[in-house]
Scaffold this active site. Structure first.
Site, PDB file in Angstrom:
ATOM      1  N   GLU A 115       1.641   2.137  72.312  1.00  0.00           N
ATOM      2  CA  GLU A 115       2.009   1.106  71.956  1.00  0.00           C
ATOM      3  C   GLU A 115       3.199   0.550  72.045  1.00  0.00           C
ATOM      4  O   GLU A 115       4.272   1.405  72.447  1.00  0.00           O
ATOM      5  CB  GLU A 115       1.838   1.097  70.281  1.00  0.00           C
ATOM      6  CG  GLU A 115       0.376   1.230  69.849  1.00  0.00           C
ATOM      7  CD  GLU A 115      -0.067   1.294  68.360  1.00  0.00           C
ATOM      8  OE1 GLU A 115      -0.852   0.621  67.830  1.00  0.00           O
ATOM      9  OE2 GLU A 115       0.925   2.029  67.826  1.00  0.00           O
ATOM     10  N   CYS A 128      10.977  -1.629  70.927  1.00  0.00           N
ATOM     11  CA  CYS A 128      10.878  -0.435  70.804  1.00  0.00           C
ATOM     12  C   CYS A 128       9.609   0.075  71.872  1.00  0.00           C
ATOM     13  O   CYS A 128       8.648  -0.301  71.882  1.00  0.00           O
ATOM     14  CB  CYS A 128      10.243  -0.073  69.533  1.00  0.00           C
ATOM     15  SG  CYS A 128       9.946   1.661  69.031  1.00  0.00           S
ATOM     16  N   CYS A 135       2.147  12.901  72.254  1.00  0.00           N
ATOM     17  CA  CYS A 135       3.577  13.396  72.104  1.00  0.00           C
ATOM     18  C   CYS A 135       3.283  15.047  72.144  1.00  0.00           C
ATOM     19  O   CYS A 135       2.363  15.524  71.571  1.00  0.00           O
ATOM     20  CB  CYS A 135       4.241  12.874  70.967  1.00  0.00           C
ATOM     21  SG  CYS A 135       5.878  13.625  70.826  1.00  0.00           S
ATOM     22  N   CYS A 139       6.304  16.508  64.898  1.00  0.00           N
ATOM     23  CA  CYS A 139       7.359  16.051  63.792  1.00  0.00           C
ATOM     24  C   CYS A 139       6.306  15.603  62.629  1.00  0.00           C
ATOM     25  O   CYS A 139       5.637  14.721  62.725  1.00  0.00           O
ATOM     26  CB  CYS A 139       8.355  14.846  64.112  1.00  0.00           C
ATOM     27  SG  CYS A 139       9.308  15.453  65.632  1.00  0.00           S
ATOM     28  N   CYS A 142       5.783  12.008  61.192  1.00  0.00           N
ATOM     29  CA  CYS A 142       5.554  11.138  62.618  1.00  0.00           C
ATOM     30  C   CYS A 142       4.001  10.870  62.872  1.00  0.00           C
ATOM     31  O   CYS A 142       3.348  12.056  63.097  1.00  0.00           O
ATOM     32  CB  CYS A 142       6.383  11.484  63.726  1.00  0.00           C
ATOM     33  SG  CYS A 142       6.036  10.226  65.198  1.00  0.00           S
ATOM     34  N   CYS A 383       8.783   2.547  61.888  1.00  0.00           N
ATOM     35  CA  CYS A 383       9.140   3.981  62.563  1.00  0.00           C
ATOM     36  C   CYS A 383       8.275   5.058  61.953  1.00  0.00           C
ATOM     37  O   CYS A 383       8.041   5.009  60.840  1.00  0.00           O
ATOM     38  CB  CYS A 383      10.696   4.117  61.965  1.00  0.00           C
ATOM     39  SG  CYS A 383      11.151   5.854  62.621  1.00  0.00           S
TER      40      CYS A 383
END
Length: 410
Positions: A115, A128, A135, A139, A142, A383
């Site tokens: 994305e 962004c 990933c 985290c 996230c 975010c």
């Protein structure tokens, strides 16, 4: 599953070309384009000239078809079309938030999805950009961290996000270059510079950019090239969760602004929120920030701090954050981010009055601490909310992914 060391060993992978056997020129350097042309049969002099022309059309004019490259002879254009393409990611879905934020779910040539998000403001427009599919990190706040790492994005796939955004925003230069065509078919045209909506880039999308260092570096060098997309390094920010061994290289070899996902001031809480802290602790991270090339009061390091209710948002946390930043004499700005919820998230956002109090304590110590206004929450574009819709693991699978990642970090 492989877990990265100092440089992510997960390869970019062999991605099927959209043009079959044709070579995609997006993401290649000028020298790379020249070499590809020469390998395809052009002599060295012609390859050098054509590479310069093609570079201009791809990165300054946004052209995707060789037939539109009017300063290349008509007889040459079919030859190029048979051998090369100027690619773009495939748009799977495109969404627009109530606040104007835009999000695209993109598909690579091998079908993998990632994305990107565009955030418009009165004085700037920020893209962004993602660097990985999935990933390696976990985290806890996230949504992307709930995914497995599938692969790194290649330089062309990273640059392709910028090109696609400029396509969608309609901001490539208009008109033609008067007198520029070899066959003089466009000599009556005019050429106007572009007025940009896309003014800034943040490497804050899916993935950890410093675990895909070489491809991110190659892509940003193209983005910053003065004869192409020409975004200043001062308008590009690379965000890291704290891959300490790569931070100095990022400053020396790329030279863009640095943002650090800090999010906590104690080992216990940061170990939970950002498990990479178990490998590279707060003190080691802040020392690397203090040594970051080019950091000064004019180019401050941004410390991102997500506000989690009852977890990292006390007055004591704010005072300790100030103490740490002053101890390491860091030219710093603290970006306070109200937590953006997602399905199954283990945290809640701090109340607005708590966020303001936290901000005030930092401001009173002489350090800028603006509160970020959440953007694109209604389309999961804020975010920490990015995640490929193609991956829907169960709760047990999420727990297993988390355990694997944490075990690898020691």
């Amino acid at each position: 599953m492989q877990i990265p060391g100092h440089i992510d060993p997960v390869t970019t992978g062999t991605v099927p070309l959209r043009g079959g056997n044709r070579i995609d020129l997006v993401g290649l350097t000028r020298e790379g384009i020249r070499a590809a042309l020469e390998e395809a049969g052009l002599d060295a002099k012609a390859a050098k000239l054509r590479a310069k022309q093609i570079w201009h059309w791809i990165y300054h004019r946004g052209v995707t078809e060789f037939d539109a490259m009017t300063d290349i002879a008509k007889t040459m254009r079919p030859w190029l079309t048979e051998r090369f393409i100027v690619g773009r990611p495939t748009v799977v879905t495109a969404q627009v938030s109530n606040d104007g934020t835009r999000k695209w779910l993109l598909a690579a040539a091998d079908g993998q999805e990632y994305e990107m998000v565009f955030i418009p403001d009165a004085d700037r427009g920020t893209l962004c950009v993602s660097s990985q599919v999935g990933c390696t990190l976990n985290c806890r706040f996230c949504h992307t961290g709930t995914m497995r790492l599938v692969r790194n994005l290649g330089a062309g796939e990273i640059v392709g996000q910028v090109l696609l955004a400029r396509d969608a925003l309609g901001e490539w230069p208009k008109g033609t270059m008067a007198g520029g065509a070899e066959d003089e078919e466009d000599d009556a045209g005019h050429y106007t510079a572009d007025g940009r909506m896309l003014t800034n880039i943040v490497m804050m999308g899916m993935g950890e950019p410093l675990y895909n260092f070489d491809e991110v570096k190659s892509a940003l060098k193209i983005v910053m090239d003065g004869d192409g997309l020409a975004l200043s390094k001062r308008r590009i920010t690379l965000s890291t969760s704290g891959v300490v061994p790569m931070m100095a290289r990022a400053g020396e070899e790329i030279g863009v602004n640095l943002a650090v996902s800090l999010h906590a001031v104690s080992k216990e809480i940061r170990d939970e929120i950002v498990p990479l802290n178990r490998k590279y602790g707060i003190e080691e991270l802040l020392a690397a920030c203090a040594a970051y090339p080019g950091a000064n009061n004019a180019r401050r390091i941004t410390f991102e701090y997500v506000m989690l209710k009852g977890k990292n948002d006390s007055d004591a946390d704010a005072r300790e954050l100030v103490r740490l930043l002053k101890q390491y004499r860091l030219p710093a700005k603290v970006n306070l981010i109200p937590f953006n919820p997602w399905p199954g998230a283990p945290y809640e956002c701090s109340p607005p009055e708590r966020v303001r109090a936290f901000s005030n304590l930092i401001f009173e110590a002489g350090i800028s601490a603006p509160i970020r206004t959440p953007r694109g929450r209604d389309i999961m574009a804020a975010c920490g909310q990015l995640k490929s819709a193609a991956t829907k693991p169960t709760r047990a699978e999420l727990d297993r992914i988390a355990e694997e990642k944490q075990a690898a970090l020691g």
